[in-house]
Scaffold this motif. Structure first.
Motif, PDB file in Angstrom:
ATOM      1  N   GLY A  73     -36.916-105.497  33.214  1.00  0.00           N
ATOM      2  CA  GLY A  73     -37.501-105.663  31.890  1.00  0.00           C
ATOM      3  C   GLY A  73     -38.985-105.911  31.848  1.00  0.00           C
ATOM      4  N   LEU A  74     -39.725-105.563  32.915  1.00  0.00           N
ATOM      5  CA  LEU A  74     -41.170-105.746  32.931  1.00  0.00           C
ATOM      6  C   LEU A  74     -41.880-104.443  32.574  1.00  0.00           C
ATOM      7  CD1 LEU A  74     -41.676-107.887  36.174  1.00  0.00           C
ATOM      8  CD2 LEU A  74     -41.584-108.688  33.800  1.00  0.00           C
ATOM      9  N   GLN A  75     -43.030-104.554  31.961  1.00  0.00           N
ATOM     10  CA  GLN A  75     -43.830-103.395  31.598  1.00  0.00           C
ATOM     11  C   GLN A  75     -44.456-102.769  32.848  1.00  0.00           C
ATOM     12  OE1 GLN A  75     -44.178-102.052  28.388  1.00  0.00           O
ATOM     13  NE2 GLN A  75     -42.470-103.495  28.094  1.00  0.00           N
ATOM     14  N   PRO A  76     -44.749-101.463  32.820  1.00  0.00           N
ATOM     15  CA  PRO A  76     -45.361-100.815  33.991  1.00  0.00           C
ATOM     16  C   PRO A  76     -46.791-101.299  34.224  1.00  0.00           C
ATOM     17  CG  PRO A  76     -45.275 -99.310  32.120  1.00  0.00           C
ATOM     18  CD  PRO A  76     -44.488-100.511  31.728  1.00  0.00           C
ATOM     19  N   VAL A  77     -47.233-101.174  35.457  1.00  0.00           N
ATOM     20  CA  VAL A  77     -48.625-101.460  35.804  1.00  0.00           C
ATOM     21  C   VAL A  77     -49.316-100.136  36.105  1.00  0.00           C
ATOM     22  CG1 VAL A  77     -48.135-103.772  36.691  1.00  0.00           C
ATOM     23  CG2 VAL A  77     -48.040-101.834  38.250  1.00  0.00           C
ATOM     24  N   ASP A  78     -50.617-100.063  35.793  1.00  0.00           N
ATOM     25  CA  ASP A  78     -51.330 -98.803  35.996  1.00  0.00           C
ATOM     26  C   ASP A  78     -52.257 -98.823  37.208  1.00  0.00           C
ATOM     27  OD1 ASP A  78     -53.331-100.445  35.109  1.00  0.00           O
ATOM     28  OD2 ASP A  78     -53.684 -99.374  33.226  1.00  0.00           O
ATOM     29  N   ASN A  79     -52.349 -99.967  37.894  1.00  0.00           N
ATOM     30  CA  ASN A  79     -53.156-100.057  39.104  1.00  0.00           C
ATOM     31  C   ASN A  79     -52.420-100.983  40.074  1.00  0.00           C
ATOM     32  OD1 ASN A  79     -55.104-100.824  41.110  1.00  0.00           O
ATOM     33  ND2 ASN A  79     -56.766-100.267  39.722  1.00  0.00           N
ATOM     34  N   VAL A  80     -51.623-100.370  40.926  1.00  0.00           N
ATOM     35  CA  VAL A  80     -50.738-101.147  41.801  1.00  0.00           C
ATOM     36  C   VAL A  80     -51.527-102.061  42.728  1.00  0.00           C
ATOM     37  CG1 VAL A  80     -48.934-101.005  43.560  1.00  0.00           C
ATOM     38  CG2 VAL A  80     -49.033 -99.301  41.740  1.00  0.00           C
ATOM     39  N   ARG A  81     -52.580-101.525  43.321  1.00  0.00           N
ATOM     40  CA  ARG A  81     -53.341-102.321  44.296  1.00  0.00           C
ATOM     41  C   ARG A  81     -53.965-103.550  43.655  1.00  0.00           C
ATOM     42  NH1 ARG A  81     -58.844 -99.890  45.857  1.00  0.00           N
ATOM     43  NH2 ARG A  81     -59.371-101.094  43.980  1.00  0.00           N
TER      44      ARG A  81
END
Length: 406
Positions: free
Chosen positions: A181-189
């Motif tokens: 249920g977490l939102q996506p991240v656009d910068n993994v590092r």
């Protein structure tokens, strides 16, 4: 207060976390460590009374069977590492107030997601500086994704590195995040590192130049080793002049018999005896002469102080341990962050760096000749007195203060 530490890697990743866990426990918190299920790591943590939760696959078989630099099977290994964070680490983190993580990006990105889901404090820790974005150096190449050699703008290369990290791990981490249920991240590092990562290296051995990233340099996290040296080793040490130690730690080499032979020949050419450490490369004695002694896992803090010099691969942990012992060192870099530490040894004048990972007896003997001079010995002794020994205590207090304020 409860703190969970998550780490995945060789001894250089596990032992510093054990050092911090011990200090945090001394300040009154309950601690536990998620670490690879290798027997030597279980023994290390048991020896200091830190509870361990085995996580992921054993590291040693992986390190000693994967071709250096190869990306074969990387996606599956990364997926397995990340899944372990969302499963075993998430379960272990229940009821904790903070989660400190180190290791490859699939580990730390997964660990931060777990902390986010649970609403607890998260700290990213690095035991070497080369992976942290800095305009002063190029990023290390990712497996199977070489950086363009013609690009010299470090900032542009770090931007490219972030894009490569997203391409390699973005879909993987966001799939796991969606499942809880977490939102996506656009910068993994950058998500994994946070804007305030901790750097657990000594500021003399590894000075961090300030950047836009709010790096907190605590000093190295040293786990005090009080084990006595084996009787046979003590007898060898006392039977003659201080020997030269040679070992590659958790780093394998393609031709260990050749490496051991070359090292012993180079040491003998300098008129010295040798202590050969088996390590994960399985180095062995090359003959039955009495000027060489082979050891397994021993107390390096005690042993190095009794050597004339130390020849090693150049990990941050070994470099720091040798520097604290006040003896000269010769670094034969095998990869990863090893060239960085080799450069620091040369810059500080506390030893020599071999040019390349495959020495000859002549080239290694020449490097040893530099390390064994009285001037290098004096410099190594002087620098030893400037290195901080309280890094783990500094970090432990920072952590508990942050959780208390949180």
């Amino acid at each position: 207060m409860r703190v969970l530490f998550s780490t995945y890697g060789s001894r250089g990743s596990v032992q510093p976390m054990a050092g911090l866990a011990v200090r945090v426990r001394e300040l009154g918190a309950e601690v536990r460590v998620c670490a690879p299920p290798d027997e030597e790591f279980a023994e290390l943590l048991a020896a200091v009374g830190v509870p361990v939760i085995p996580t992921g696959a054993p590291v040693r078989p992986l390190v000693t069977t994967v071709t250096p630099g190869s990306a074969a099977g990387l996606a599956q290994r990364a997926a397995d590492l990340m899944a372990a964070q969302f499963e075993a680490v998430a379960a272990a983190a229940e009821g904790c107030d903070a989660l400190v993580a180190t290791g490859p990006l699939p580990v730390t990105a997964g660990a931060r997601s777990v902390a986010e889901e649970l609403g607890i404090r998260y700290v990213h820790a690095s035991h070497q500086p080369v992976v942290l974005p800095s305009p002063y150096r190029r990023p290390p190449a990712r497996r199977g994704r070489p950086l363009p050699p013609d690009v010299t703008d470090n900032r542009a290369l770090w931007d490219l590195d972030a894009e490569l990290a997203n391409a390699m791990f973005g879909e993987m981490i966001n799939g796991q995040r969606a499942s809880i249920g977490l939102q996506p991240v656009d910068n993994v590092r950058d998500y994994a590192f946070t804007d305030r990562p901790w750097l657990a290296t000594d500021p003399v051995l590894s000075p961090w130049q300030p950047t836009d990233l709010g790096v907190v340099q605590t000093g190295a996290w040293v786990l005090t080793d009080e084990r006595p040296l084996p009787d046979g080793l003590v007898a060898f040490l006392e039977a003659g002049a201080p020997p030269v130690y040679v070992g590659l730690g958790s780093t394998p080499v393609s031709a260990p018999k050749d490496f051991a032979r070359v090292a012993v020949e180079a040491i003998r050419a300098q008129g010295r005896r040798a202590v050969v450490s088996r390590g994960w490369a399985e180095l062995a004695l090359v003959d039955d002469q009495d000027d060489c002694f082979v050891v397994g896992e021993v107390n390096h803090q005690a042993l190095f102080r009794r050597t004339a010099a130390v020849v090693h691969h150049g990990s941050g942990g070994t470099t720091t341990t040798v520097a604290l012992a006040g003896v000269p060192q010769v670094v034969v870099p095998q990869g990863a962050d090893h060239p960085y530490w080799a450069g620091r040894v040369v810059d500080l004048g506390i030893g020599a760096a071999h040019d390349g990972s495959v020495p000859t007896a002549e080239s290694l003997s020449a490097a040893l000749g530099t390390a064994l001079t009285p001037e290098t010995r004096a410099r190594a002794t002087a620098v030893a007195g400037t290195i901080r020994t309280d890094g783990a205590t500094v970090a432990a207090r920072l952590l508990l203060d942050a959780v208390g304020q949180g």
